[in-house]
Design an enzyme around this catalytic site. Structure first.
Site, PDB file in Angstrom:
ATOM      1  N   ILE A 632       0.813  -1.225   0.000  1.00 39.87           N
ATOM      2  CA  ILE A 632       0.000   0.000   0.000  1.00 39.87           C
ATOM      3  C   ILE A 632       0.842   1.268   0.000  1.00 39.87           C
ATOM      4  O   ILE A 632       0.330   2.362  -0.148  1.00 39.87           O
ATOM      5  CB  ILE A 632      -0.966   0.040   1.216  1.00 39.87           C
ATOM      6  CG1 ILE A 632      -0.199  -0.172   2.519  1.00 39.87           C
ATOM      7  CG2 ILE A 632      -2.113  -0.928   1.060  1.00 39.87           C
ATOM      8  CD1 ILE A 632      -1.020   0.130   3.748  1.00 39.87           C
ATOM      9  N   GLU A 639       8.901  -1.631   2.036  1.00 38.64           N
ATOM     10  CA  GLU A 639       7.492  -1.503   1.651  1.00 38.64           C
ATOM     11  C   GLU A 639       6.554  -1.426   2.852  1.00 38.64           C
ATOM     12  O   GLU A 639       6.870  -1.935   3.922  1.00 38.64           O
ATOM     13  CB  GLU A 639       7.080  -2.737   0.841  1.00 38.64           C
ATOM     14  CG  GLU A 639       7.631  -2.730  -0.564  1.00 38.64           C
ATOM     15  CD  GLU A 639       7.470  -4.080  -1.228  1.00 38.64           C
ATOM     16  OE1 GLU A 639       7.269  -5.085  -0.529  1.00 38.64           O
ATOM     17  OE2 GLU A 639       7.545  -4.113  -2.461  1.00 38.64           O
ATOM     18  N   VAL A 640       5.401  -0.818   2.604  1.00 36.76           N
ATOM     19  CA  VAL A 640       4.314  -0.870   3.597  1.00 36.76           C
ATOM     20  C   VAL A 640       3.202  -1.690   2.953  1.00 36.76           C
ATOM     21  O   VAL A 640       2.811  -1.434   1.812  1.00 36.76           O
ATOM     22  CB  VAL A 640       3.797   0.539   3.956  1.00 36.76           C
ATOM     23  CG1 VAL A 640       2.723   0.443   5.035  1.00 36.76           C
ATOM     24  CG2 VAL A 640       4.933   1.440   4.403  1.00 36.76           C
ATOM     25  N   MET A 707      -5.231   1.665   8.570  1.00 32.48           N
ATOM     26  CA  MET A 707      -6.040   2.861   8.377  1.00 32.48           C
ATOM     27  C   MET A 707      -6.519   2.868   6.918  1.00 32.48           C
ATOM     28  O   MET A 707      -5.758   3.175   5.994  1.00 32.48           O
ATOM     29  CB  MET A 707      -5.217   4.113   8.690  1.00 32.48           C
ATOM     30  CG  MET A 707      -4.682   4.125  10.108  1.00 32.48           C
ATOM     31  SD  MET A 707      -5.991   4.280  11.342  1.00 32.48           S
ATOM     32  CE  MET A 707      -6.340   6.003  11.240  1.00 32.48           C
ATOM     33  N   GLU A 708      -7.770   2.514   6.749  1.00 30.13           N
ATOM     34  CA  GLU A 708      -8.312   2.248   5.414  1.00 30.13           C
ATOM     35  C   GLU A 708      -8.149   3.404   4.426  1.00 30.13           C
ATOM     36  O   GLU A 708      -7.953   3.198   3.229  1.00 30.13           O
ATOM     37  CB  GLU A 708      -9.805   1.912   5.498  1.00 30.13           C
ATOM     38  CG  GLU A 708     -10.142   0.620   6.217  1.00 30.13           C
ATOM     39  CD  GLU A 708     -10.209   0.787   7.726  1.00 30.13           C
ATOM     40  OE1 GLU A 708      -9.731   1.823   8.236  1.00 30.13           O
ATOM     41  OE2 GLU A 708     -10.723  -0.124   8.396  1.00 30.13           O
ATOM     42  N   ASP A 751       7.198  16.756  13.140  1.00 32.18           N
ATOM     43  CA  ASP A 751       6.863  16.658  11.713  1.00 32.18           C
ATOM     44  C   ASP A 751       5.358  16.469  11.549  1.00 32.18           C
ATOM     45  O   ASP A 751       4.894  15.620  10.780  1.00 32.18           O
ATOM     46  CB  ASP A 751       7.635  15.491  11.080  1.00 32.18           C
ATOM     47  CG  ASP A 751       7.631  15.559   9.556  1.00 32.18           C
ATOM     48  OD1 ASP A 751       7.190  16.598   9.007  1.00 32.18           O
ATOM     49  OD2 ASP A 751       8.050  14.579   8.909  1.00 32.18           O
TER      50      ASP A 751
HETATM   51  P1  AMP Z   1       5.260   5.770   6.327  1.00 32.49           P
HETATM   52  O1  AMP Z   1       6.500   5.069   6.072  1.00 32.49           O
HETATM   53  O2  AMP Z   1       4.741   5.584   7.717  1.00 32.49           O
HETATM   54  O3  AMP Z   1       5.274   7.198   5.914  1.00 32.49           O
HETATM   55  O4  AMP Z   1       4.149   5.028   5.388  1.00 32.49           O
HETATM   56  C1  AMP Z   1       4.168   5.143   3.978  1.00 32.49           C
HETATM   57  C2  AMP Z   1       2.763   5.089   3.455  1.00 32.49           C
HETATM   58  O5  AMP Z   1       2.144   3.852   3.770  1.00 32.49           O
HETATM   59  C3  AMP Z   1       1.862   6.144   4.083  1.00 32.49           C
HETATM   60  O6  AMP Z   1       1.921   7.352   3.399  1.00 32.49           O
HETATM   61  C4  AMP Z   1       0.498   5.490   3.964  1.00 32.49           C
HETATM   62  O7  AMP Z   1      -0.040   5.725   2.696  1.00 32.49           O
HETATM   63  C5  AMP Z   1       0.808   4.030   4.108  1.00 32.49           C
HETATM   64  N1  AMP Z   1       0.601   3.601   5.507  1.00 32.49           N
HETATM   65  C6  AMP Z   1       1.495   3.626   6.505  1.00 32.49           C
HETATM   66  N2  AMP Z   1       0.931   3.163   7.626  1.00 32.49           N
HETATM   67  C7  AMP Z   1      -0.325   2.844   7.328  1.00 32.49           C
HETATM   68  C8  AMP Z   1      -1.422   2.290   8.092  1.00 32.49           C
HETATM   69  N3  AMP Z   1      -1.304   2.023   9.360  1.00 32.49           N
HETATM   70  N4  AMP Z   1      -2.575   2.107   7.463  1.00 32.49           N
HETATM   71  C9  AMP Z   1      -2.705   2.397   6.165  1.00 32.49           C
HETATM   72  N5  AMP Z   1      -1.715   2.904   5.416  1.00 32.49           N
HETATM   73  C10 AMP Z   1      -0.534   3.129   5.989  1.00 32.49           C
END
Ligand code: AMP
Length: 980
Positions: A632, A639-640, A707-708, A751
Site C-alpha cells: 500500500i 514496503e508498507v 487505516m483504510e 513533523d
Molecule cells: P510511512 O513510512 O509511515 O510514511 O508510510 C508510507 C505510506 O504507507 C503512508 O503514506 C500510507 O499511505 C501508508 N501507511 C502507513 N501506515 C499505514 C497504516 N497504518 N494504514 C494504512 N496505510 C498506511
C-alpha cells in the site's frame, strides 16, 4: 348577389313583367341560417299552396318559374279600382313543432297608389297580417273576429310607373313574430283592404340554439323560449371526459348560446383535442383529469400502451404513494459515508456524510440500529429500550445522532441506514454503514471526610456499575497552590483512607479514581479540604461532601493507564503508606508539572540497549499469525503492506505491515524499530496503535492498526469539497486530541503535517510517523536549513527553523498548518512559494489566508497557532476545548472568512486564456471533457454558467460546483486572472 327573375303572368298586366332585385339567391332558398327551423316556406312548395282565399275575386295564386325553371307559388291582389275591398288569404295549419315563438318573414311588392292614374282614394298601400291558434289542422272556416292581428304591413319600397318602365323594383322583406304559442299550431292570414300587392314568399320559422360542444360538454339543439326568456340547458360531457363543474348554458330567444358555466375535462389517459378527448400516445401519460395535456413519461419510467394515466417505473426504480405521477421514479439511497464516532464515556456522537447516491430524492432520512456486542464483537444483541437517541433513532433528518445511556466499558455496533421515500418499496437491502464503538465509564463516588489538625479521613462509595471487580482505589492529594512542586499518590483496597502527616490549617486538594481489572479510570473532580487548627476527630456528617468523581476512560484508555503505571513504577518513587497496610504511596517531585494520570514519554536513546526499549514497549508477534495481502505504500526502510493479524483468542484484524528491507545496517535496524518503541508507549484513539513487532525472524516488521483511507493529505485531495465543516472540524479535533496526548507525555512530534496523519474508514484521524530518523531522512518535505539539519519548512515554526527550538508549541504551529491543509482539502501550504520566500514572508508577518469556505473561527484558530511568540500560541488542550465548543455549537462556524482569500493580495493568480487552462488552474481539470462536450469551448461561454448547467454536465459534487461558480464570479469581475 345573384338575382332571381320572376315573371308575373299577364293577368296582372299592370305589373308584368317584374324584375326583382336583391331577391334571395336561388341556391339560398332552402339554405336557412343554422339556428332557424323552417315550418313553412311558400317558395319551396312544389304544387299548389292550397291556401284559402276569399272572396274568390280577391287573392289569386299564381305559379311562376324562377330563372332555373323551378316553379314557385305566389299570391297577388290588385283590386285598387274598386272600393270596399276585404280580401283574405289564409295559410294552411302550420304545426308549431314545440316552438313557443315563431317568426314570419314575408317578401312582397306593393304598388304606389299615386302612380296609378285614376285610382280612387280607397287605394291602400298596406295590408294586415293575422294569426289564429288551433289544435285543429283542418279548420275550414275561421271568423275574422277570431284572428289576432300581428301587424299592419307597409312597404319600405313601393314602386311607380317609372319603376315599371325600368322594369326594376325592390322586393320588401318584413319579419314579425308571435310569442307564447301553446296550441298544436296556427293559421296565418293576410287581409287586403284595397292595395296592389304581390306576396312573393312567406316563410314561417322558429329559432333554436344549435347543437354545440363547448368546454368538452355537448349542448343539444334547443328550441328558444317564448317572449325573451332564456332556456337553461345542461351539457353532457363528451367521450372520455368527466364533469369538472356541471356544464350549463343558456339558449337565448334569438338562438344564441349565452353564459357558459362549468366544464368537462378529459379523463386520465386522455387529452383535449378540439372538441373531444384523444388518448395519450405510448411514452406519454396524463395522471389527472385536471391536467390539460399528456406529457412525456418522467425519467426512469415508461408507458407502452395508449391512454396511460401513469408511467410504469423501470426495474429497480419506484414511486412512493405520495409521489406525484409527474415525478421521476426513484430508488433507495446508497449507504451513508464517512462516519465519525465520538465517544464521551457512556454517550456516543455519530456523524456521517449523506449518501453519495440520493436515489434521486430529497427526502433522505436515517435510522439507527444499536447492538451490544460481547466476546470480541462476535455475539451481538439488540440494545433494548434503555438506550436513548437524540434527537431520535428512526427517521432522522440530520446526519448526526447522540446515543446516551449506554453501558460503560461495552462494545456497541451501530448500523446507520439511509432511507428515502421508496426504501420500503425496494426489495434490495438498504444502504447501511456499521460503526463499532467502545464506551467508557463515569461513576459517582460519595466522599466523606473527617478532619484533624494533621490528618483527613476520606470515605467513598464504589462506582455504580464498575466494569469488573474493583482492585484498588487511588487517592491523589496535594497542598492547594503547591501542585506544581509536590503531590502524593496513595492506594488502598478499601474505600476509606486516612491521610496523615498533613500541615495544620492547610487546604489540600484530593481526587480519587478506581482501578478494575480493566485498568484505571480517569481522575475525576477535585475536593478541597482544610486540616483543622486543633484536633477535631469526630465525623461531622454535615461536612460530608458529595463529589462526583469522574472515573472515565474507555477500555483503551484503561489499558493505557495500566501501562502508564508500569512506566511510572519504573521511573518514579513508589513507597508504602503508613496508614494502611493496603495503602501504597507515591511522591512525585520532578519540579515539572505532570497531570495525574499521564506519563512521560521515554526516548529510546535513553536505553543503553535499544532492543530493550523495543522489548519494553512493543509486543513480539509470531510471523505466522500475519498474512500479508498487498503493498500500500513505500516507507523509508521498505514496503508498507496491508494484511491481517490473528492473535490467539482474538478476532482477526486488518493491519499495516512495515518491513525492513534486506541488507540493512545495525543503525538502520535500530532506527526502524525506534518507531515501534516510541509508538508502543502511546495508547490513544488518535494515535496510530502499535500491534507489535516481528524481530525474531526476517524480515523485521512493525505491525500497526490498518487505516483504510491512508494518509490525510491524499485522502482530502481525493475527496475535495465533499465534507461538511463539522466533519472537517471533527477530524481536526481528533488530531488535536492526539497531539494533546503526545504533548501531555512530553513528546514533541516535529513533523506534524497532513501527510503524517492517517485516516480510517470512520474518518478518525490518527497521528503517525514516529521514527527517529523520519524528519531527517524520510520526509520529502524536509529541507536543509542554514544551521544544518533537515526541516519541513512550511510546517515548522520560525523558532524551530531558526534555532531548532522544537517544543509542543512548535507542534502547535504545525498543527495550524494542518488545519489549513484540512480546510483547503490538501492544498500545499504557501502554494509554489520557495522555502526561502516562505521563511522571509513569515518573518515579515505574512500568514496563510483563510482557505475557501473557511469559517472565521477556524482561521482565527490557525492564526493563533501561528503567533510568533510561542508562549502566545494555544496549548493543544485549549485547541481541543475550542473545537469541542464549535462542534457543540456549529452556528459559530457559519460565518465564513472567504472574502479574505480573494482580497488578499498575496493570493496567487494565474492568467488563463482557455477553458482547459482555467479548469486546470482551479484544480477542476477532471471536468475538461465535460465542458468541451457540453459546448463550453471559450472562456466567454462559461461566464454565465449556472448550477443546473453544471449538473447537466455531471458536475454534481457541491464542493466542485461551488469552486467552479466562485471562480466564474472572479472571471466576471477580474477577467482572465484566476485566483486559486
Ligand atoms: P510511512 O513510512 O509511515 O510514511 O508510510 C508510507 C505510506 O504507507 C503512508 O503514506 C500510507 O499511505 C501508508 N501507511 C502507513 N501506515 C499505514 C497504516 N497504518 N494504514 C494504512 N496505510 C498506511
Amino acid at each position: 348577389m345573384a338575382l332571381l327573375f320572376l315573371w308575373i303572368y299577364p293577368s296582372l298586366l299592370l305589373f308584368s313583367p317584374f324584375l326583382f332585385h336583391e331577391f334571395a339567391p336561388c341556391e339560398g332558398l332552402r339554405n336557412y341560417p343554422e339556428n332557424e327551423v323552417t315550418l313553412l316556406d311558400s317558395m319551396s312548395a312544389l304544387g299548389n299552396l292550397g291556401w284559402e282565399a276569399y272572396p274568390a275575386e280577391g287573392w289569386e295564386e299564381i305559379s311562376v318559374m324562377d330563372e332555373r325553371n323551378t316553379p314557385m307559388r305566389t299570391y297577388q291582389v290588385c283590386n285598387v279600382m274598386e272600393a270596399s275591398q276585404n280580401n283574405w288569404l289564409r295559410t294552411r295549419h302550420i304545426a308549431r313543432d314545440g316552438a313557443q315563438r315563431v317568426y314570419i318573414e314575408i317578401k312582397f311588392t306593393l304598388r304606389d297608389c299615386n302612380s296609378l292614374p285614376g285610382v280612387p282614394g280607397t287605394c291602400k298601400e298596406t295590408f294586415n297580417m293575422f294569426y289564429y291558434e288551433s289544435n285543429n289542422a283542418n279548420l275550414w272556416f275561421i271568423k275574422e273576429s277570431q284572428y289576432i292581428k300581428i301587424d299592419t304591413i307597409a312597404a319600405d319600397e313601393s314602386f311607380t310607373q317609372v319603376d315599371v318602365g325600368d322594369r326594376v323594383m325592390k322586393l320588401n322583406t318584413e319579419v314579425r313574430d308571435i310569442s307564447n304559442l301553446s296550441k298544436k299550431g296556427f293559421y296565418l292570414a293576410f287581409q287586403d283592404l284595397g292595395a296592389c300587392i304581390a306576396l312573393v314568399s312567406v316563410r314561417v320559422f322558429y329559432k333554436k340554439c344549435p347543437l354545440t360542444v363547448l368546454n368538452l360538454a355537448q349542448f343539444p339543439d334547443t328550441v328558444t323560449g317564448g317572449d325573451s326568456a332564456l332556456v337553461e340547458v345542461r351539457g353532457l360531457c363528451v367521450n372520455a371526459s368527466e364533469e369538472f363543474e356541471a356544464p350549463r348554458m343558456y339558449c337565448s330567444a334569438d338562438g344564441g348560446w349565452l353564459v357558459p358555466i362549468g366544464r368537462c375535462v378529459c379523463k386520465p389517459g386522455y387529452e383535449e383535442h378540439k372538441d373531444f378527448c384523444q388518448p395519450c400516445r405510448p411514452g406519454s401519460y396524463k395522471a389527472s383529469a385536471t391536467d390539460a395535456y399528456c406529457t412525456k413519461c418522467p425519467p426512469h419510467s415508461s408507458s407502452h400502451l395508449e391512454r396511460a394515466s401513469e408511467c410504469v417505473c423501470e426495474k429497480g426504480f419506484h414511486r412512493a404513494e405520495t409521489d406525484p405521477r409527474s415525478m421521476a421514479c426513484t430508488r433507495p439511497p446508497s449507504a451513508p459515508e464517512n462516519t465519525i464516532s465520538t465517544v464521551n464515556e457512556t454517550c456516543v456522537t455519530l456523524e456521517w456524510s449523506p449518501p453519495r447516491d440520493t436515489g434521486g430524492r430529497g427526502d433522505i432520512t436515517y435510522s439507527l440500529r444499536c447492538r451490544k456486542c460481547s466476546g470480541d464483537d462476535v455475539k451481538c444483541a439488540p440494545c433494548g429500550s434503555g438506550v436513548h437517541f437524540v434527537p431520535r433513532q428512526f427517521g432522522l433528518s440530520v446526519a448526526m445522532v447522540m446515543v446516551t445511556d449506554l453501558q460503560p466499558h461495552s462494545n456497541y455496533s451501530f448500523t446507520i441506514e439511509s432511507l428515502n421515500g421508496v426504501s420500503d418499496l425496494s426489495p434490495t437491502p438498504r444502504g447501511a454503514v456499521m460503526v463499532n464503538v467502545t464506551t467508557s465509564q463515569t461513576v459517582s463516588v460519595v466522599l466523606k471526610e473527617r478532619r484533624s489538625k494533621d490528618s483527613i479521613t476520606l470515605a467513598w462509595q464504589g462506582p455504580d456499575r464498575p466494569n469488573g471487580a474493583i482492585v484498588e482505589y487511588e487517592v491523589i492529594y496535594y497542598e492547594k497552590n503547591q501542585r506544581e512542586q509536590n503531590y502524593t499518590v496513595l492506594k488502598t483496597r478499601s474505600n476509606v483512607m486516612t491521610v496523615d502527616g498533613l500541615k495544620p490549617g492547610t487546604t489540600y486538594v484530593f481526587r480519587v479514581r478506581a482501578r478494575t481489572e480493566g485498568g484505571y479510570g480517569n481522575y475525576g473532580g477535585e475536593i478541597e479540604l482544610e486540616t483543622s487548627h486543633e484536633d477535631m476527630l469526630a465525623i461531622d456528617p454535615n461536612q460530608s461532601t458529595i463529589l462526583a468523581v469522574s472515573i472515565a476512560g474507555g477500555i483503551i484508555l484503561l489499558i493505557f493507564l495500566v501501562a502508564c503505571f508500569v512506566v511510572s513504577g519504573r521511573h518514579c518513587g513508589y513507597i508504602k503508606a503508613k496508614q494502611d497496610p493496603d495503602e501504597e504511596k507515591m511522591h512525585f517531585q520532578h519540579g515539572r508539572v505532570k497531570l495525574p494520570g499521564s506519563k512521560t514519554y521515554i526516548h529510546p536513546h535513553t536505553y543503553e540497549d535499544p532492543n530493550q526499549a523495543v522489548r519494553d514497549f512493543a509486543k513480539e508477534i509470531d510471523a505466522s499469525s500475519i498474512r500479508i495481502e498487498r503493498v500500500i505504500g513505500a516507507g523509508e526502510f521498505g514496503e508498507v503492506c496491508s494484511g491481517r493479524l490473528r492473535l490467539q483468542g482474538k478476532r482477526e484484524i486488518y493491519v499495516a505491515i512495515k518491513s525492513l528491507k534486506a541488507g540493512y545496517s545495525d543503525k538502520q535496524r535500530r532506527d526502524f524499530l525506534s518507531e515501534a518503541s516510541i509508538m508502543g508507549q502511546f495508547d490513544h484513539p488518535n494515535i496510530i496503535r502499535l500491534e507489535g513487532v516481528v524481530t525474531r525472524c526476517k524480515p523485521v516488521m512493525i505491525i500497526t492498526e490498518f487505516m483504510e483511507n491512508g494518509s490525510l493529505d491524499t485522502f482530502l485531495k481525493k475527496h475535495d469539497g465533499q465534507f461538511t465543516v463539522i466533519q472537517l472540524v471533527g477530524m481536526l479535533r481528533g488530531i488535536a486530541s492526539g497531539m494533546k496526548y503526545l504533548s501531555d507525555m512530553s513528546y514533541v512530534h516535529r513533523d506534524l503535517a497532513a501527510r503524517n496523519i492517517l485516516v480510517n474508514s470512520n474518518l478518525v484521524c490518527k497521528v503517525s510517523d514516529f521514527g527517529l530518523s523520519r524528519v531527517l531522512e524520510d520526509d520529502p518535505e524536509a529541507a536543509y536549513t542554514t544551521r544544518g539539519g533537515k526541516i519541513p519548512i512550511r510546517w515548522t515554526s520560525p523558532e524551530a527553523i531558526a534555532y531548532r527550538k522544537f517544543t509542543s508549541a512548535s507542534d502547535v504551529w504545525s498543527y495550524g498548518i494542518v488545519m489549513w491543509e484540512v480546510v483547503s482539502y490538501g492544498e500545499r501550504p504557501y502554494w509554489e512559494m520557495s522555502n526561502q520566500d516562505v521563511i522571509k514572508a513569515i518573518d515579515e508577518g505574512y500568514r496563510l489566508p483563510a482557505p475557501m469556505d473557511c469559517p472565521v473561527v477556524l482561521h482565527q484558530l490557525m492564526l493563533d497557532c501561528w503567533e510568533k511568540g510561542r508562549s502566545e500560541r494555544p496549548k493543544f488542550g485549549q485547541i481541543v476545548t475550542t473545537l469541542d465548543k464549535l462542534i457543540r455549537n456549529p452556528a459559530r462556524l457559519r460565518e465564513l472568512a472567504n472574502s479574505s482569500v480573494w482580497e488578499d493580495p498575496t493570493t496567487p493568480e494565474f492568467s488563463v486564456s482557455t477553458v482547459e487552462e482555467w479548469l486546470e488552474a482551479i484544480k477542476m481539470g477532471q471536468y475538461k471533457e465535460n465542458f468541451s462536450s457540453a459546448g463550453y469551448v471559450t472562456l466567454d461561454s462559461v461566464l454565465y454558467i449556472t448550477i443546473s448547467e453544471l449538473v447537466k454536465m455531471d458536475v454534481t459534487l457541491a464542493g466542485h460546483q461551488k469552486k467552479i461558480l466562485s471562480s466564474v464570479q472572479s472571471l466576471q469581475t477580474q477577467g482572465t486572472h484566476v485566483q486559486v
